[in-house]
Design an enzyme around this catalytic site. Structure first.
Site, short mmCIF file in Angstrom:
data_model
loop_
_atom_site.label_atom_id
_atom_site.label_comp_id
_atom_site.label_asym_id
_atom_site.label_seq_id
_atom_site.Cartn_x
_atom_site.Cartn_y
_atom_site.Cartn_z
N LYS A 206 45.57 10.55 21.00
CA LYS A 206 45.75 10.49 19.54
C LYS A 206 46.24 9.12 19.10
O LYS A 206 45.69 8.53 18.16
CB LYS A 206 46.75 11.55 19.10
CG LYS A 206 46.15 12.92 19.08
CD LYS A 206 47.16 13.94 18.67
CE LYS A 206 46.47 15.24 18.35
NZ LYS A 206 45.63 15.15 17.15
N HIS B 189 59.40 25.61 22.52
CA HIS B 189 58.57 24.44 22.72
C HIS B 189 57.31 24.44 21.87
O HIS B 189 57.01 23.43 21.25
CB HIS B 189 58.29 24.09 24.18
CG HIS B 189 57.96 22.64 24.23
ND1 HIS B 189 58.94 21.68 24.23
CD2 HIS B 189 56.80 21.98 24.11
CE1 HIS B 189 58.37 20.49 24.14
NE2 HIS B 189 57.07 20.64 24.06
N TRP C 44 71.71 25.42 17.06
CA TRP C 44 70.56 26.15 16.51
C TRP C 44 69.85 26.94 17.58
O TRP C 44 69.10 27.87 17.28
CB TRP C 44 69.59 25.19 15.82
CG TRP C 44 68.63 24.49 16.75
CD1 TRP C 44 68.90 23.40 17.52
CD2 TRP C 44 67.27 24.83 17.00
NE1 TRP C 44 67.78 23.04 18.24
CE2 TRP C 44 66.76 23.91 17.93
CE3 TRP C 44 66.42 25.82 16.51
CZ2 TRP C 44 65.45 23.95 18.41
CZ3 TRP C 44 65.11 25.86 17.00
CH2 TRP C 44 64.64 24.93 17.93
N TYR D 132 55.75 21.66 18.56
CA TYR D 132 54.41 21.22 18.15
C TYR D 132 54.03 21.77 16.80
O TYR D 132 53.23 21.16 16.08
CB TYR D 132 53.40 21.54 19.26
CG TYR D 132 53.70 20.62 20.42
CD1 TYR D 132 53.28 19.30 20.38
CD2 TYR D 132 54.52 21.02 21.45
CE1 TYR D 132 53.65 18.41 21.36
CE2 TYR D 132 54.89 20.13 22.45
CZ TYR D 132 54.45 18.84 22.39
OH TYR D 132 54.83 17.95 23.36
N ARG E 237 76.42 15.14 23.09
CA ARG E 237 76.08 15.57 21.74
C ARG E 237 76.97 16.73 21.32
O ARG E 237 77.66 17.32 22.14
CB ARG E 237 74.60 15.96 21.66
CG ARG E 237 74.23 17.09 22.59
CD ARG E 237 72.72 17.31 22.69
NE ARG E 237 72.20 17.96 21.50
CZ ARG E 237 71.14 18.79 21.50
NH1 ARG E 237 70.52 19.07 22.64
NH2 ARG E 237 70.71 19.34 20.40
N SER F 256 46.17 11.45 10.31
CA SER F 256 44.73 11.28 10.55
C SER F 256 43.92 11.27 9.26
O SER F 256 42.76 10.89 9.28
CB SER F 256 44.21 12.39 11.47
OG SER F 256 44.93 12.41 12.68
N THR G 201 48.41 13.32 23.81
CA THR G 201 49.14 12.59 22.77
C THR G 201 48.74 11.13 22.79
O THR G 201 48.58 10.49 21.74
CB THR G 201 50.65 12.76 22.98
OG1 THR G 201 50.94 14.13 23.19
CG2 THR G 201 51.41 12.27 21.75
N SER H 257 58.00 35.43 7.25
CA SER H 257 57.38 34.47 6.32
C SER H 257 56.40 33.56 7.05
O SER H 257 55.26 33.37 6.61
CB SER H 257 58.48 33.65 5.64
OG SER H 257 57.96 32.47 5.12
N SER H 258 56.84 33.02 8.19
CA SER H 258 55.98 32.08 8.93
C SER H 258 54.73 32.76 9.45
O SER H 258 53.63 32.20 9.39
CB SER H 258 56.73 31.49 10.12
OG SER H 258 57.75 30.67 9.69
N GLU I 86 57.24 25.62 19.08
CA GLU I 86 57.82 25.27 17.79
C GLU I 86 57.86 23.76 17.58
O GLU I 86 57.60 23.25 16.49
CB GLU I 86 59.24 25.84 17.70
CG GLU I 86 60.07 25.38 16.52
CD GLU I 86 59.60 25.93 15.18
OE1 GLU I 86 58.82 26.89 15.17
OE2 GLU I 86 60.01 25.37 14.15
N HIS J 297 72.75 22.17 10.10
CA HIS J 297 71.86 21.03 9.83
C HIS J 297 70.51 21.25 10.51
O HIS J 297 69.45 21.10 9.88
CB HIS J 297 72.51 19.73 10.33
CG HIS J 297 71.58 18.56 10.44
ND1 HIS J 297 71.08 17.91 9.34
CD2 HIS J 297 71.03 17.95 11.51
CE1 HIS J 297 70.27 16.93 9.73
NE2 HIS J 297 70.22 16.94 11.06
N HIS K 36 61.54 22.58 30.47
CA HIS K 36 62.06 21.21 30.53
C HIS K 36 63.29 21.04 29.63
O HIS K 36 63.96 20.02 29.69
CB HIS K 36 60.97 20.17 30.21
CG HIS K 36 60.45 20.18 28.82
ND1 HIS K 36 59.14 19.92 28.53
CD2 HIS K 36 61.05 20.43 27.63
CE1 HIS K 36 58.97 20.00 27.20
NE2 HIS K 36 60.11 20.30 26.65
N HIS K 37 63.57 22.04 28.81
CA HIS K 37 64.82 22.03 28.03
C HIS K 37 65.99 22.53 28.86
O HIS K 37 67.11 22.55 28.37
CB HIS K 37 64.67 22.91 26.79
CG HIS K 37 63.61 22.44 25.84
ND1 HIS K 37 63.88 21.60 24.79
CD2 HIS K 37 62.28 22.66 25.79
CE1 HIS K 37 62.75 21.34 24.13
NE2 HIS K 37 61.77 21.97 24.72
N ASP L 280 40.61 29.81 -3.28
CA ASP L 280 42.05 29.97 -3.14
C ASP L 280 42.32 30.30 -1.67
O ASP L 280 41.39 30.25 -0.85
CB ASP L 280 42.59 31.08 -4.06
CG ASP L 280 44.06 30.87 -4.40
OD1 ASP L 280 44.88 30.88 -3.48
OD2 ASP L 280 44.38 30.68 -5.59
#
Lengths: 289, 533
Positions: B333, B255, B144, B259, B452, B270, B330, B171-172, B257, B79, B304-305, B108
């Site tokens: 924003k 991390h 994951w 963002y 979890r 925005s 943040t 790809s990315s 990732e 998932h 922090h993870h 293009d």
């Protein structure tokens, strides 16, 4: 000729990318099957590799043809330059992951296993009494058995001189190209490719020596892991760079490139300098310190 | 911006798309490729959503009902991988493909063939990944995040998963290179950097994050591969390595990732809010600087993870403070979005509803993130449902809400038809109520100690799990409405004008709706008024 057509070239339809996807899928899918013990998976991998090579020849061939016929204006050229720059940046970060692993192992993992830090309450010394935590190491479990290392000031130092010199020869080739001295360009490029191949041959000899005589293998604990992963991936990139430069040599001999218009040559040269810089990092942190 | 150009492709005399289905395989057109990305993302959203429905069905009551624990773990792992790499990231790249060239006045994307490859790697990567469900031993089941040593015990799926990640990474990276080059090299005259729409700015910075972070993930999974199959000891303490080292390398990617998954959402919001508040974006430049600051700080917060994994105190403190620092840009924003709405002539069409919900609900996710940033508090929350609630608020009511809002906002431009406003509003209200029923109780479950990634739980957690599952089923089903509305809009509906929305500003709104197959073959000249309204 370049400016004559004016506009930003946008190709209409292309068959190379889907071919590349099919090739990569076949190659890596075959590799995964091989790792899971499928006996005929090596054939799947070969098919995938052939498709990828055909795709690269076709794709680059198309682009070279378009370039030589003056399809690309200065702005397209700049897009290619930006693109190559960011691609090399991504490669730097790929190597950073393995350098990070090396530094983490040396600065944290190994000393902690030997009981450093944690105010004397580390579990390492209870689990692995007598482990000193010196570098190089294959860990407290003596994974892969005792081994010797390759001293920095032998072949690695010679290789450093070779690779740095090849960075110089490729620059001389570039200067010759800018002065439109075709003969010098080809000879200096030839010298660069030759130095690259000598480097690879010495690296190959060294790897064989490490496996045969020193018992230093990919399985020699964290030292062997970081050593072969970093030098191995670097060697792969030198191989890629040497192939790129060889293509540039063949194209130069065919009369491609002008003093003003030679992005592909510069891209290959940038890439070559990149593998050069990575090697200096390797020489200092993997072999020397 | 070195040259002016009269962009025109030389090798084709026809200006429309090729006939036949193979057009989609060979296309180099940014609009076609954007469409491919968006459909791919929607399909993956439903595949990942199906797995989520399975998870919520199993957790509806304690005990084991539908999924055995191993299959449950496959569901949670897949998932996440499918939603992150298959749904959210491709959806944002789809937006970038459609919009960046139109927003900066380019004919293009800068590298159109590469653009085709960036997309056409994805179906192959996900064939490798999803195909593992049919292998002996099933799909990846270690989460994951692929932590060793657990992930290395995964059996036949491990190599397939690693190679799938490699292909997604290629790809990315190629997609990101293309976006950066397009933004830096393809802008029309007058489109200075500080006139670019904020969506373009957020994607410029996101593309940088992708190019810096994805290769590190490739390195991390390569080390997993060699540890499992080639005898290396990167993550094996007996050989002098350390399983915790994987977590450091992984989260150095992971991390940024996070963002990558939210900055383009900030960009979409925005664009939407100024249109329906009929006011220019408040604090445009501060938005740009805030985005850049978030991107920079995202590289120095990764541990922090890992607060509970064992780190020196100095590390725990450093990563706690840097993480809290992210709240500052943040907050800038969120403040700017609210200030944009302040005293605006607001109307509440469907895109605006999603955008307002984004501001409120994403901020809730941000606040729970701040709670998790506090190291001693995280010792309690770590690996509980509180974390699950946190990141679903930022990813579902954050990223996904922005994507859905963005689709409603630009779909009339893309198709030339207005969507069904009544159905759109129903879709919004059902989704927004059900998503809170789904995720808000998970905060309570986590604070009460429910872990979890567990298929069974103690009976005291039953009530809130039932509530959460009911919310989940409603939210899942209501997304079928979205599919229906999108298909209906593509097939027909009220014709829209070029501008579509009264208050919309930017180059894409100067084009016909739908825009012709090739746009800006002659570059427009961009004025301050069209750029910022």
């Amino acid at each position: 000729m370049v400016a004559a057509k004016g506009g930003y070239y946008i190709p209409h339809g292309t068959k190379w990318p889907i071919m590349g996807s099919i090739g990569l899928f076949t190659l890596l899918g075959g590799f995964a099957l091989l790792l899971n013990g499928n006996a005929s998976a090596d054939w799947i991998m070969i098919v995938g590799a052939v498709i990828i090579v055909a795709m690269m020849i076709g794709w680059f061939g198309t682009v070279i043809g378009e370039s030589e016929s003056g399809t690309y204006n200065a702005q397209v050229d700049l897009s290619f330059r930006h693109g190559m720059m960011w691609f090399i940046f991504s490669e730097v970060l790929f190597f950073a992951a393995f350098f990070g692993a090396l530094f983490y192992a040396r600065i944290y993992a190994v000393p902690w296993l030997a009981g450093e830090g944690a105010g004397g309450f580390a579990t390492g010394p209870w689990l692995w009494p007598g482990f000193e935590g010196t570098w190089p190491t294959n860990g407290p479990g003596d994974v892969g058995g005792a081994f010797d290392i390759i001293p920095a000031f032998g072949i690695p130092f010679i290789n450093t001189i070779i690779l740095v010199s090849s960075g110089g020869t490729v620059t001389l080739a570039h200067w010759a190209l800018k002065k439109n001295e075709r003969g010098k360009l080809c000879w200096w490029l030839f010298a660069t490719v030759a130095l690259g191949l000598v480097f690879l041959a010495l690296q190959g000899y060294e790897f064989a020596h490490a496996y045969a005589d020193l018992n230093l293998t990919l399985g020699s604990g964290v030292y062997g892991s970081t050593f072969f992963m970093l030098t191995g991936f670097h060697g792969l990139h030198v191989t890629i760079g040497a192939i790129m430069l060889l293509v540039m040599l063949l194209r130069s001999m065919k009369g491609h490139f002008t003093p003003e218009h030679h992005f592909a040559f510069e891209a290959a040269a940038w890439y070559w300098h990149f593998v050069d810089v990575v090697w200096i990092g390797l020489f200092i942190f993997v072999y020397w310190l | 911006m070195s040259t002016s150009y009269a962009a025109h492709a030389d090798d084709h005399h026809h200006h429309g798309p090729d006939p036949g289905l193979l057009r989609w395989v060979f296309t180099t057109n940014h609009k076609d490729i954007g469409t491919l990305y968006l459909w791919f993302a929607l399909i993956m959203f439903f595949v990942g959503g199906f797995l989520a429905m399975g998870i919520r069905a199993e957790l509806f009551k304690p005990g084991l009902q539908l999924l055995d624990p191993h299959l449950f773990n496959q569901f949670t792992t897949m998932h996440a991988l499918i939603m992150i790499f298959g749904a959210i990231m491709p959806a944002f790249v789809g937006f970038a493909n459609w919009l960046v060239p139109m927003m900066v006045g380019a004919p293009d994307m800068a590298l159109p063939r590469l653009n085709n490859w960036s997309f056409w790697l994805l179906p192959f990567a996900f064939t490798l990944l999803i195909g593992t469900f049919f292998l002996p031993g099933g799909a990846p089941a270690a989460g994951w995040t692929m932590y060793p040593p657990l992930v290395l015990q995964g059996g036949a799926n491990v190599a397939f998963m690693i190679f799938a990640v490699h292909i997604m990474g290629i790809s990315s990276i190629m997609g990101a290179i293309n976006i950066i080059v397009t933004i830096l090299n393809m802008r029309a005259p007058g489109m200075t950097l500080l006139r670019m729409p904020l969506f373009v700015w957020t994607w410029l910075i996101t593309a940088f994050l992708l190019i810096a972070a994805m290769p590190v993930l490739a390195g991390a999974v390569t080390m997993l591969l060699t540890d499992k199959f080639f005898g290396t000891s990167f993550f094996n303490a007996a050989g002098g390595g350390d399983p915790v080292m994987f977590q450091h390398v992984f989260w150095f990617f992971g991390h940024p990732e996070v963002y990558i998954l939210i900055l383009p959402a900030f960009g979409i919001i925005s664009q939407i809010i100024p249109t329906f508040a009929r006011k220019p974006l408040f604090g445009y430049e501060s938005m740009v600087y805030a985005t850049a600051s978030i991107a920079f700080i995202s590289f120095i917060v990764w541990a922090h993870h890992m607060f509970t994994v064992g780190m020196p105190l100095s590390g725990e403190l450093f990563f706690m403070y840097t993480t809290m620092l992210i709240a500052v840009p943040t907050g800038v924003k969120v403040f700017n979005w609210i200030a944009t709405m302040w005293r605006g002539s607001m109307t509440f069409e469907t895109p605006m509803l999603w955008a307002i919900a984004f501001v409120v609900l994403f901020t809730i996710g941000g606040f729970s993130g701040l709670m998790l940033a506090i190291t001693p508090v995280d010792f309690q929350y770590h690996d509980t449902y509180f974390v699950v609630a946190h990141f679903h608020y930022v990813l579902v009511t954050g990223a996904i809400f922005a994507i859905i809002g963005g689709v409603y906002y630009w779909l009339p431009k893309w198709t030339g038809h207005m969507y069904d406003e009544t159905l759109g509003k129903w879709h919004f209200w059902i989704s927004t109520i059900s998503v809170n029923v789904l995720f808000f109780p998970q905060h309570f479950l986590g604070l009460a100690g429910m872990p979890r990634r567990i298929p069974d739980y103690a009976v005291q957690f039953t009530d809130w799990n039932m509530v959460s599952s009911i919310g989940g089923f409603v939210f899942g089903l209501s997304q079928l409405m979205f599919l229906y509305i999108v298909v209906q809009t593509i097939r027909g509906g009220e014709k829209v004008t070029e501008r579509v929305w009264e208050g919309a500003h930017g180059l894409e709104w100067t084009l016909a709706s739908p825009p012709p197959y090739h746009t800006f073959e002659e570059p427009p000249h961009v004025t301050e008024a069209e750029a910022h309204g």
